[in-house]
Design a protein around this motif. Structure first.
Motif, mmCIF file in Angstrom:
data_model
loop_
_atom_site.group_PDB
_atom_site.id
_atom_site.type_symbol
_atom_site.label_atom_id
_atom_site.label_comp_id
_atom_site.label_asym_id
_atom_site.label_seq_id
_atom_site.Cartn_x
_atom_site.Cartn_y
_atom_site.Cartn_z
ATOM 1 N N ASP A 30 17.812 38.255 27.587
ATOM 2 C CA ASP A 30 17.810 38.201 26.127
ATOM 3 C C ASP A 30 17.337 39.547 25.565
ATOM 4 O O ASP A 30 16.315 40.096 25.989
ATOM 5 N N GLY A 31 18.077 40.055 24.623
ATOM 6 C CA GLY A 31 17.721 41.336 24.020
ATOM 7 C C GLY A 31 18.386 42.520 24.687
ATOM 8 O O GLY A 31 18.344 43.635 24.157
ATOM 9 N N ASP A 32 19.005 42.308 25.855
ATOM 10 C CA ASP A 32 19.726 43.388 26.534
ATOM 11 C C ASP A 32 21.181 43.342 26.094
ATOM 12 O O ASP A 32 21.979 42.543 26.591
ATOM 13 N N LEU A 33 21.535 44.215 25.163
ATOM 14 C CA LEU A 33 22.883 44.202 24.589
ATOM 15 C C LEU A 33 23.938 44.673 25.569
ATOM 16 O O LEU A 33 25.133 44.475 25.343
ATOM 17 N N PHE A 34 23.517 45.301 26.654
ATOM 18 C CA PHE A 34 24.483 45.880 27.585
ATOM 19 C C PHE A 34 24.645 45.039 28.858
ATOM 20 O O PHE A 34 25.429 45.382 29.730
ATOM 21 N N SER A 35 23.903 43.954 28.966
ATOM 22 C CA SER A 35 23.992 43.117 30.160
ATOM 23 C C SER A 35 25.210 42.201 30.087
ATOM 24 O O SER A 35 25.482 41.585 29.058
ATOM 25 N N SER A 36 25.945 42.129 31.181
ATOM 26 C CA SER A 36 27.112 41.252 31.269
ATOM 27 C C SER A 36 26.869 40.097 32.232
ATOM 28 O O SER A 36 27.800 39.386 32.610
ATOM 29 N N LEU A 37 25.602 39.914 32.654
ATOM 30 C CA LEU A 37 25.289 38.868 33.619
ATOM 31 C C LEU A 37 25.358 37.496 32.963
ATOM 32 O O LEU A 37 24.837 37.278 31.875
ATOM 33 N N GLU A 38 26.013 36.568 33.640
ATOM 34 C CA GLU A 38 26.077 35.195 33.167
ATOM 35 C C GLU A 38 24.842 34.435 33.635
ATOM 36 O O GLU A 38 24.203 34.816 34.612
ATOM 37 N N PRO A 39 24.497 33.329 32.966
ATOM 38 C CA PRO A 39 23.383 32.493 33.464
ATOM 39 C C PRO A 39 23.748 31.874 34.802
ATOM 40 O O PRO A 39 24.918 31.637 35.104
ATOM 41 N N PHE A 40 22.719 31.607 35.617
ATOM 42 C CA PHE A 40 22.943 30.907 36.880
ATOM 43 C C PHE A 40 23.688 29.602 36.614
ATOM 44 O O PHE A 40 23.462 28.926 35.627
ATOM 45 N N ARG A 41 24.567 29.231 37.544
ATOM 46 C CA ARG A 41 25.174 27.913 37.480
ATOM 47 C C ARG A 41 24.124 26.868 37.856
ATOM 48 O O ARG A 41 23.238 27.118 38.658
ATOM 49 N N THR A 42 24.233 25.693 37.277
ATOM 50 C CA THR A 42 23.245 24.641 37.478
ATOM 51 C C THR A 42 23.831 23.475 38.265
ATOM 52 O O THR A 42 25.048 23.391 38.484
ATOM 53 N N ALA A 43 22.963 22.564 38.660
ATOM 54 C CA ALA A 43 23.421 21.344 39.329
ATOM 55 C C ALA A 43 24.337 20.543 38.399
ATOM 56 O O ALA A 43 25.276 19.887 38.862
ATOM 57 N N TRP A 44 24.065 20.593 37.099
ATOM 58 C CA TRP A 44 24.943 19.884 36.161
ATOM 59 C C TRP A 44 26.322 20.540 36.104
ATOM 60 O O TRP A 44 27.339 19.848 36.011
ATOM 61 N N ASP A 45 26.387 21.862 36.175
ATOM 62 C CA ASP A 45 27.684 22.541 36.225
ATOM 63 C C ASP A 45 28.495 22.038 37.417
ATOM 64 O O ASP A 45 29.709 21.840 37.323
#
Length: 228
Positions: free
Chosen positions: A15-30
């Motif tokens: 959060d706050g990193d405008l240049f990051s392209s990393l997606e959130p970790f996938r979850t057990a619900w995913d």
């Protein structure tokens, strides 16, 4: 060969990193969110001495919930059991490692307080849907618990292609679970059963590495060492 670049990160860590392209970790619900509940819980019930205690543990927690440092009742000493003891999946977190030879109270368990089905285990290991094995529950879990997730092979194959043959993948990963938009609320927890209330009290924490119950004293000529 260089390590593949990071593609995912803990939710909120960028959060706050405008240049990051990393997606959130996938979850057990995913991984499991679109699978229906099994028509029967036969073979999925958790028996043994501790099976009835699992509904009192929140999603994403384990037996440590019921210690003096947790939010439940003080039934166990801190870190006196294996991490996977009464471990329950959370819809909001990635899954923990699938155990190849679990005991009756060794998870991870489903948030519905049952064992995971074969289809759910396959999803968590990123195997394609439709896999069929001709064996019983014990052998099936042994195979899946010892297996390397298929997604790892896909990621490494794409990276080998990129680094050694200078060919960038033209499509997205096929075996990664889709990111689902909404996550249901955590399941409600229950109180502990009467059979466990006799355990409420002060329990000593694990004394530390090499100092547990199974520690043995090894005596050398001029040295006394505790191991275990």
């Amino acid at each position: 060969m260089l390590d593949p670049a990071h593609t995912h990160a803990k939710p909120g860590s960028n959060d706050g990193d405008l240049f990051s392209s990393l997606e959130p970790f996938r979850t057990a619900w995913d991984a499991l969110g679109d699978l229906p509940e099994p028509p029967s819980r036969e073979g999925l019930e958790i028996g043994g001495k501790w099976g009835d205690l699992l509904p009192s543990i929140p999603e994403g927690e384990n037996y440590l919930w019921h210690t003096e440092r947790g939010g439940g009742k003080p039934l166990f000493g801190w870190r006196t059991r294996y991490w996977s003891f009464l471990l329950k999946l959370s819809k909001q977190l990635p899954s923990w490692t699938i155990q190849a030879q679990p005991g009756s109270a060794i998870g991870p368990f489903h948030w519905k307080n049952r064992r995971l089905t074969f289809a759910e285990l396959c999803r968590l290991q990123t195997f394609p849907d439709g896999l069929v094995v001709d064996c019983g529950r014990t052998e099936m879990q042994r195979m899946l618990g010892n297996a390397v997730p298929s997604l790892i092979a896909e990621v490494l194959a794409r990276e080998i292609r990129r680094q050694f043959f200078d060919q960038r993948p033209r499509s997205a990963l096929r075996l990664i679970p889709p990111a689902r938009d909404s996550i249901p609320l955590p399941e409600k927890v229950t109180g502990i059963g009467s059979q466990y209330r006799v355990l409420i009290g002060k329990h000593a924490a694990h004394p530390g590495t090499g100092k547990g119950r199974s520690a043995a004293r090894v005596v050398a000529p001029d040295v006394e060492v505790e191991v275990g």
